[in-house]
Design an enzyme around this catalytic site. Sequence first.
Site, PDB file in Angstrom:
ATOM      1  CG  ASP A  42      -1.693   1.205   1.458  1.00 49.20           C
ATOM      2  OD1 ASP A  42      -2.335   1.668   0.500  1.00 49.20           O
ATOM      3  OD2 ASP A  42      -1.686   1.736   2.584  1.00 49.20           O
TER       4      ASP A  42
ATOM      5  CG  ASP B  42      -2.137   7.406   0.345  1.00 50.31           C
ATOM      6  OD1 ASP B  42      -1.533   8.484   0.226  1.00 50.31           O
ATOM      7  OD2 ASP B  42      -2.795   6.888  -0.581  1.00 50.31           O
TER       8      ASP B  42
END
Length: 292
Positions: A82, A84
Amino acid sequence: MYIATLLAAPSAANLDAATLDGIVAGWAGSAPRWLKPGVAAEFDLEAMPADRWAVWEALQAQRIDMVVQPAAGRRKKMLLADMDSTMIQQECIDELADVAGVGARVKEITARAMNGELDFEGALTERVGLLKGLPETVIARVIEERLSFTPGGRELIATMKADGAYCALVSGGFTAFTGHVAGALGFHENRANTLLIEDGVLTGVPARPILGREAKVQAFHEISERLGLRADEVMAVGDGANDLGMLHLAGTGVALHAKPSVAAQCDVRVNFGDLTALLYLQGYAETDFVTA
């Protein structure tokens, strides 16, 4: 055979020999191996300890993480990450919203979506709508002034790549940011949503289809199948509810500084360490790290 790995935040380096030796003795483990003094150590076990989570809770009170995992196959051939609040320390949409003057409202929606309280697609659509009319030049400004990489990310990617692993960045954020982050850290590829822009301003509408939880699962399957890898040869890392699908599929799914509802659904939790923890979990010592 199992391996227990104890991890402290590199900035704290508060993992001491007494704490380590006490757990080794209680679990009749092998002689411990220091991967980095004060920060990471591991030892072998013949069986999964019945009191694993009780010991984990006690270590959490000391700001120390612990993971117990099978010894076989822990060094992975692919990383699916991922972006963020994982590879970077911010939520990009929150930073755009802050510039647009709607930061508080968007941050509230982001927090609820990442905690699994809101439908991701609906939450993203609502947040992007609040950015309508924002000049596209703000994207470059956010990248330049507001984004910072999570410590250990460069070492994680460079070390795994040097060992032949494939690294993919898969985000529910936006390609305008994943392209920058992937390029800076050395990911092989990146996937994310697209912000639609017309006449130099954001339209307030994301391109369809929206990449969320299911799209991350799809990316997991597509990339691993393309590379001929089994699911247990993949390490995934994320912090939000939309990461749970890929975290559960991966041989090692790491909840990194995750939202409470997310961490509760994962066995591998890193609450205090940085991204180098993912290397220690694979058995790399600090002396094995490669810097980009």
